[in-house]
Design a protein around this motif. Structure first.
Motif, PDB file in Angstrom:
ATOM      1  N   ARG A 189      20.762  60.847   5.656  1.00  0.00           N
ATOM      2  CA  ARG A 189      21.580  59.661   5.438  1.00  0.00           C
ATOM      3  C   ARG A 189      20.905  58.687   4.481  1.00  0.00           C
ATOM      4  O   ARG A 189      21.562  58.082   3.617  1.00  0.00           O
ATOM      5  CB  ARG A 189      21.890  58.974   6.775  1.00  0.00           C
ATOM      6  N   LYS A 192      21.142  60.166   0.870  1.00  0.00           N
ATOM      7  CA  LYS A 192      22.460  59.941   0.256  1.00  0.00           C
ATOM      8  C   LYS A 192      22.667  58.463  -0.067  1.00  0.00           C
ATOM      9  O   LYS A 192      23.300  58.128  -1.085  1.00  0.00           O
ATOM     10  CB  LYS A 192      23.548  60.454   1.183  1.00  0.00           C
ATOM     11  N   TYR A 193      22.128  57.570   0.769  1.00  0.00           N
ATOM     12  CA  TYR A 193      22.220  56.135   0.487  1.00  0.00           C
ATOM     13  C   TYR A 193      21.484  55.796  -0.814  1.00  0.00           C
ATOM     14  O   TYR A 193      21.986  55.028  -1.653  1.00  0.00           O
ATOM     15  CB  TYR A 193      21.636  55.344   1.655  1.00  0.00           C
ATOM     16  N   ILE A 195      20.870  57.785  -3.295  1.00  0.00           N
ATOM     17  CA  ILE A 195      21.610  58.356  -4.419  1.00  0.00           C
ATOM     18  C   ILE A 195      22.807  57.481  -4.761  1.00  0.00           C
ATOM     19  O   ILE A 195      23.043  57.152  -5.941  1.00  0.00           O
ATOM     20  CB  ILE A 195      22.054  59.795  -4.086  1.00  0.00           C
ATOM     21  N   ASP A 196      23.565  57.086  -3.757  1.00  0.00           N
ATOM     22  CA  ASP A 196      24.767  56.292  -4.006  1.00  0.00           C
ATOM     23  C   ASP A 196      24.441  54.938  -4.609  1.00  0.00           C
ATOM     24  O   ASP A 196      25.225  54.396  -5.401  1.00  0.00           O
ATOM     25  CB  ASP A 196      25.545  56.096  -2.697  1.00  0.00           C
ATOM     26  N   ASN A 197      23.294  54.394  -4.294  1.00  0.00           N
ATOM     27  CA  ASN A 197      22.912  53.067  -4.780  1.00  0.00           C
ATOM     28  C   ASN A 197      21.925  53.129  -5.947  1.00  0.00           C
ATOM     29  O   ASN A 197      21.365  52.096  -6.338  1.00  0.00           O
ATOM     30  CB  ASN A 197      22.320  52.243  -3.639  1.00  0.00           C
ATOM     31  N   ASN A 198      21.708  54.346  -6.452  1.00  0.00           N
ATOM     32  CA  ASN A 198      20.877  54.556  -7.637  1.00  0.00           C
ATOM     33  C   ASN A 198      19.470  53.976  -7.485  1.00  0.00           C
ATOM     34  O   ASN A 198      18.927  53.330  -8.395  1.00  0.00           O
ATOM     35  CB  ASN A 198      21.558  53.973  -8.876  1.00  0.00           C
ATOM     36  N   PRO A 230      20.533  62.316 -10.444  1.00  0.00           N
ATOM     37  CA  PRO A 230      20.640  62.608  -9.010  1.00  0.00           C
ATOM     38  C   PRO A 230      20.146  64.011  -8.691  1.00  0.00           C
ATOM     39  O   PRO A 230      20.113  64.890  -9.566  1.00  0.00           O
ATOM     40  CB  PRO A 230      22.141  62.471  -8.729  1.00  0.00           C
ATOM     41  N   ASN A 240      31.855  67.482  -7.209  1.00  0.00           N
ATOM     42  CA  ASN A 240      30.600  66.739  -7.349  1.00  0.00           C
ATOM     43  C   ASN A 240      30.181  66.116  -6.027  1.00  0.00           C
ATOM     44  O   ASN A 240      29.465  65.112  -5.989  1.00  0.00           O
ATOM     45  CB  ASN A 240      30.742  65.656  -8.426  1.00  0.00           C
ATOM     46  N   LYS A 241      30.613  66.726  -4.946  1.00  0.00           N
ATOM     47  CA  LYS A 241      30.334  66.232  -3.599  1.00  0.00           C
ATOM     48  C   LYS A 241      29.217  67.056  -2.977  1.00  0.00           C
ATOM     49  O   LYS A 241      29.251  68.293  -3.001  1.00  0.00           O
ATOM     50  CB  LYS A 241      31.610  66.315  -2.751  1.00  0.00           C
ATOM     51  N   TYR A 242      28.224  66.373  -2.406  1.00  0.00           N
ATOM     52  CA  TYR A 242      27.117  67.089  -1.767  1.00  0.00           C
ATOM     53  C   TYR A 242      27.606  67.859  -0.542  1.00  0.00           C
ATOM     54  O   TYR A 242      28.676  67.572   0.016  1.00  0.00           O
ATOM     55  CB  TYR A 242      25.996  66.114  -1.386  1.00  0.00           C
ATOM     56  N   SER A 244      29.096  69.595   2.348  1.00  0.00           N
ATOM     57  CA  SER A 244      29.851  69.089   3.501  1.00  0.00           C
ATOM     58  C   SER A 244      30.051  70.164   4.560  1.00  0.00           C
ATOM     59  O   SER A 244      30.814  69.964   5.503  1.00  0.00           O
ATOM     60  CB  SER A 244      31.218  68.566   3.038  1.00  0.00           C
TER      61      SER A 244
END
Length: 612
Positions: A189, A192-193, A195-198, A230, A240-242, A244
């Motif tokens: 988690r 991924k956080y 990555i999403d927030n660069n 990334p 482009n989704k990690y 799932s």
């Protein structure tokens, strides 16, 4: 130098890879070389069998995309699903020498090639460069195994010659591939956080490869640019989704590109020669992933390097002189001069290439570089001369290049600048040979030509002795193999023997309707037996309508794949397809009769007419 790595996950190639190779951006249009490392190319048995006969689809794709940009395939090596391709601009080919390849299996304790490394090493303007593509063991807990496998690859791969016999002996090493290093400690988690927030920098210090570079001696000296893209694994295919899926694998930078410059403090190499000529300077201009490609669960990674040499060996081994235009056949004269110390061979040849050719064997025609005064010209540094025949010249207008292929080094030792050929096309009243040759080309567009980069000579005489890398053909008992019409017509092999046909060729067998209805022919074959029913030298070939009797001495009976050498292009037909069209016209009385491919059509007694 552009370096690309991509774990393709057994997927089919995409339609376009132009952006991956950075061919559309103006600042990188002057790339001189491109190295492409692929992992997990489909290597199931049916695909490997096809790839043994034909060039694999990924290699075909990259050659098709790069040839319009004047890139030529210099060398390639494959180990199951791991492939390495090295391309260069055609005008650099004379300065790329001492090209060698190697591979090391590390899967299943070294017996399986799903994991391991493949390499291409070569001298570029007098400097030894090595490209190493690796696929290392997967999973977070296998970091030590990855270190051991990489050390094994470095130890096992050895090259011929006194200079740079090992990978780390080279002046410059590019190491890339699916290295499978993961991110330790951090929760999925948080990863991924970040990555999403660069805020990727918070993940770098937990990256296993970054940790290993400072603690593993085997990685001493290897450099890598910042990971400002990334993580490239693992994605849901087509998105482009990690990941799932139920496994929910943690994202990681598994696909990496590193380089190492040999320390200048190393003294003289083997034989008293200094391996490095001066100081190398390498700067990384780009290091990025390409999110637009979704055919695999990995994203491809590319890096562009500027390599600066302190010195450059830029005199070709062979200089070729040619007129600016050939408008008449008598102008097709080639003069060439060999440098002192050049290892000339009687198997050297000069190829005529269309501008945009894909690899050194992709010539239009050729002429053997067998000048009667070749040795004297080499000793006294004089120009030798050869001439292309009128039949070997392409008709019409176009741009072409001449290249001198050295059999000793398995590379092109000299090229010309593009020149024009403007010859009138043949008229409608051309010879039957020409028309049949053209029709053969048209009807066989689907037949691919085998690319054999490791072949050291274009001579079929040597090809017969070359050890095939394909599976044994003896397993295909139900096939008749015949040369394709391209082989029978306009063969592109430079061997004079190709005009006469190979000794192992299978005759094309025709069973005319007249022969099937023929009874009691006057001519009797010298090997014919009076009682075919009681002979043990007959094989039964069953069709839908019943058995046929075939003599074991008959050429058809000898048409067994076990008796053949591997041919560059083959047409495969089932026996029932080859014979099924003749079954309906055969009466019952013919079933016991011997089937002879040399029996004269229409019961003719002429041996000439009866030959197949």
């Amino acid at each position: 130098i552009t370096v690309v790595t991509w774990n393709v996950g057994t997927a089919m190639p995409p339609n376009d890879v132009t952006s991956l190779l950075h061919l559309n951006t103006g600042e990188t249009n002057d790339a001189d070389m491109i190295a492409i490392g692929l992992q997990e190319v489909n290597s199931k048995i049916n695909k490997r069998l096809k790839d043994a006969f034909f060039t694999d689809q990924w290699s075909e794709l990259f050659m098709d995309v790069l040839s319009p940009f004047h890139f030529i395939l210099v060398s390639t090596v494959r180990m199951q699903g791991v492939i390495l391709l090295v391309f260069a601009k055609y005008y650099h080919l004379p300065f790329l020498q001492d090209i060698q390849t190697d591979c090391t299996r590390t899967g299943l304790g070294g017996y399986w090639g799903n994991k391991g490394g493949v390499s291409v090493r070569l001298s570029i303007f007098g400097h030894m460069i090595c490209f190493l593509n690796c696929h290392l063991p997967a999973h977070l807990e296998k970091a030590e195994q990855r270190k051991e496998d990489f050390a094994t690859i470095l130890h096992m791969q050895q090259f011929e010659g006194r200079v740079a016999s090992g990978i780390l002996d080279h002046d410059l090493v590019f190491w890339f591939g699916d290295l499978n290093f993961r991110i330790e400690s951090l929760d999925i988690r948080f990863v991924k956080y970040a990555i999403d927030n660069n805020i990727l920098s918070q993940l770098w210090e937990k990256d296993q490869l970054n940790i290993a570079k400072s603690s593993w001696p085997v990685l001493s000296g290897f450099q890598e640019g910042p990971l400002n893209f990334p993580p490239t694994f693992k994605f849901d295919v087509g998105t482009n989704k990690y990941d799932s899926s139920a496994k929910k694998r943690k994202p990681a930078w598994t696909d990496r590109i590193l380089w190492k410059i040999k320390s200048p403090s190393i003294g003289l190499g083997a034989g008293g020669r200094r391996p490095s000529r001066g100081v190398l300077a390498v700067s990384q201009l780009c290091y990025c992933s390409h999110m637009e490609y979704t055919v695999s669960d990995h994203k491809p990674v590319a890096a562009i390097f500027a390599v600066q040499f302190a010195s450059k060996a830029d005199k070709p081994l062979v200089e070729i002189y040619v007129a600016d235009e050939w408008s008449r056949p008598e102008q097709a004269v080639v003069r060439y001069k060999m440098a002192a110390g050049f290892h000339r061979s009687s198997w050297d040849w000069i190829g005529l290439y269309r501008v945009g050719f894909r690899h050194p064997k992709d010539y239009v025609s050729y002429v053997w570089a067998r000048s009667d005064e070749g040795e004297r010209c080499l000793e006294k540094q004089l120009c030798a001369q050869v001439m292309f025949s009128e039949e070997a010249l392409p008709k019409g207008k176009g741009e072409y290049i001449l290249g001198y292929y050295s059999n000793t080094s398995s590379s092109i030792a000299g090229v010309t600048e593009p020149f024009q050929i403007s010859l009138p096309r043949s008229e409608e009243g051309s010879s039957p040979t020409d028309s049949s040759g053209s029709s053969s080309e048209e009807e066989d567009d689907s037949t691919l030509v085998l690319l054999a980069p490791k072949s050291r000579s274009p001579s079929p005489g040597k090809m017969k002795r070359h050890r095939s890398r394909s599976p044994s053909l003896a397993k295909f008992q139900g096939l008749i193999l015949r040369p394709s019409s391209r082989d029978r017509g306009t063969s592109r092999s430079p061997s004079p023997q190709s005009r006469r046909g190979l000794p192992g060729d299978i005759p094309t067998i025709h069973l005319p309707q007249e022969e099937l209805g023929c009874r009691g022919g006057k001519a009797k074959e010298p090997w014919a037996a009076d009682n075919p029913e009681g002979s043990s030298f007959y094989q039964t070939v069953r069709d839908q309508g019943g058995p046929w009797r075939i003599s074991a001495d008959n050429p058809l009976a000898r048409a067994d794949p076990r008796n053949l050498g591997l041919l560059p292009a083959l047409r495969l037909e089932m026996i029932d397809q080859a014979l099924g069209l003749r079954r309906e016209s055969a009466d019952q009385g013919y079933l016991g009769r011997r089937m002879s491919p040399t029996s004269p059509p229409g019961c003719s007694t002429s041996p000439k007419e009866g030959s197949s």
